[in-house]
Design a protein around this motif. Structure first.
Motif, PDB file in Angstrom:
ATOM      1  N   LEU A 177       0.828  -1.211   0.000  1.00  0.00           N
ATOM      2  CA  LEU A 177       0.000   0.000   0.000  1.00  0.00           C
ATOM      3  C   LEU A 177       0.861   1.259   0.000  1.00  0.00           C
ATOM      4  O   LEU A 177       0.559   2.230  -0.710  1.00  0.00           O
ATOM      5  CB  LEU A 177      -0.930  -0.011   1.216  1.00  0.00           C
ATOM      6  N   MET A 211       1.665   6.542  -6.987  1.00  0.00           N
ATOM      7  CA  MET A 211       0.584   7.431  -7.407  1.00  0.00           C
ATOM      8  C   MET A 211       1.005   8.888  -7.305  1.00  0.00           C
ATOM      9  O   MET A 211       0.712   9.708  -8.186  1.00  0.00           O
ATOM     10  CB  MET A 211      -0.663   7.176  -6.548  1.00  0.00           C
ATOM     11  N   LEU A 212       1.722   9.210  -6.215  1.00  0.00           N
ATOM     12  CA  LEU A 212       2.197  10.587  -6.059  1.00  0.00           C
ATOM     13  C   LEU A 212       3.201  10.953  -7.143  1.00  0.00           C
ATOM     14  O   LEU A 212       3.167  12.055  -7.703  1.00  0.00           O
ATOM     15  CB  LEU A 212       2.833  10.761  -4.675  1.00  0.00           C
ATOM     16  N   SER A 252       2.390   1.662  -3.422  1.00  0.00           N
ATOM     17  CA  SER A 252       1.348   2.083  -4.364  1.00  0.00           C
ATOM     18  C   SER A 252       1.051   3.571  -4.210  1.00  0.00           C
ATOM     19  O   SER A 252       0.900   4.301  -5.204  1.00  0.00           O
ATOM     20  CB  SER A 252       0.074   1.267  -4.135  1.00  0.00           C
ATOM     21  N   PHE A 253       0.981   4.021  -2.963  1.00  0.00           N
ATOM     22  CA  PHE A 253       0.696   5.442  -2.714  1.00  0.00           C
ATOM     23  C   PHE A 253       1.821   6.331  -3.234  1.00  0.00           C
ATOM     24  O   PHE A 253       1.582   7.372  -3.853  1.00  0.00           O
ATOM     25  CB  PHE A 253       0.498   5.657  -1.209  1.00  0.00           C
TER      26      PHE A 253
END
Length: 290
Positions: free
Chosen positions: A124, A131-132, A127-128
């Protein structure tokens, strides 16, 4: 640390299965029968009440508690059976220690649960961060141009990145499984109730063979899919004829399917951790599976 080979892992796995399949059937079969009885006693009335068209909404909340309690008991019983199988195979002739197994099994399950939660947290976080990064890249680039959207270049590139990301996640989870694959057998071999001992020793033992173990799991998965496909083709016509007849025929067909397809895979899955452990740790007696 000893570096194992995939061939040695397969050899030790099937050696354990050959020497301990009757013991595994007794312990695992007994655990499943006990769980079936407990499930009927604990959940039979609950599911019947939920299926009623006049069921009160509060029944669903009560069912969650009953299901959670049954799942907890199931984990304790199944992992205790695992420990008994592994201990009996690694130390043949020793009297079964049910008290130890009922404590070590849940402790091992809890340790692996914590490891899996940590692995998912890592996924997670990564993934975050990705995305950023991609969000900032698109923002600095002034967004997506209409021509790029119409050409489908961005969509195709996003799909490729998504596929690569899912492959990376799969490899990461296989790697985590490989690093902690022998934690249970370590606990059984040392007769310990401490999951930290099993997890830390598994991490140490698998250090030089981590990607070999990943390859072993991938190869075993491919062989499992091939086995189920071939057996499914052979039994497909027979099973269809049986299930298309009486209710008794359907029951017989399901029993045959369980015995021919799922039971061998279940027994092998219990043998794999010990097979890897033996391939990594040849210091044990060479005739332990004789």
């Amino acid at each position: 640390m000893h570096k194992m080979s995939i061939g040695a892992a397969f050899s030790e796995t099937f050696a354990f299965l050959k020497a301990n399949w009757t013991q595994m059937l007794i312990y695992i079969g007994g655990a499943l029968v006990l769980l079936g009885i407990l499930g009927y006693l604990m959940l039979g009335s609950t599911f019947a009440a939920m299926a009623s068209p006049t069921a009160d909404p509060s029944v669903a909340f009560g069912a969650v508690g009953s299901i959670f309690l049954f799942a907890l008991l199931a984990a304790i019983i199944l992992y205790a059976a695992c420990m008994l199988v592994w201990r009996g195979g690694l130390h043949p002739g020793e009297a079964p220690n049910f008290g130890w197994a009922l404590q070590a099994g849940p402790a091992f399950a809890f340790g692996m649960f914590v490891v899996m939660i940590a692995a998912y947290v890592v996924i997670l976080v990564i993934s975050f961060v990705l995305m950023l990064i991609f969000g900032a890249a698109f923002g600095l680039g002034g967004g997506l141009s209409p021509d790029a959207l119409q050409s489908g270049a961005v969509g195709g590139g996003a799909i490729v990145l998504l596929v690569l990301f899912y492959i990376a996640i799969l490899l990461f989870m296989l790697w985590v499984q490989a690093r902690f694959s022998v934690a249970g057998p370590v606990m059984a071999d040392r007769l310990t109730r401490n999951p930290v001992t099993g997890l830390s020793e598994s991490w140490r033992l698998t250090g030089t063979s981590q990607w070999v173990i990943v390859g072993f799991y991938v190869l075993f998965t491919l062989m499992t899919v091939a086995y189920m496909f071939v057996v499914g083709l052979v039994l497909g016509g027979i099973m269809g004829a049986m299930m298309g007849g009486s209710g008794f025929g359907s029951i017989v067909a399901l029993i045959i399917s369980a015995i021919v397809i799922y039971l061998p895979l279940l027994l092998i899955s219990f043998s794999i951790p010990v097979g890897i452990y033996r391939a990594l740790s040849p210091k044990a007696a060479s005739d332990v599976f004789a």
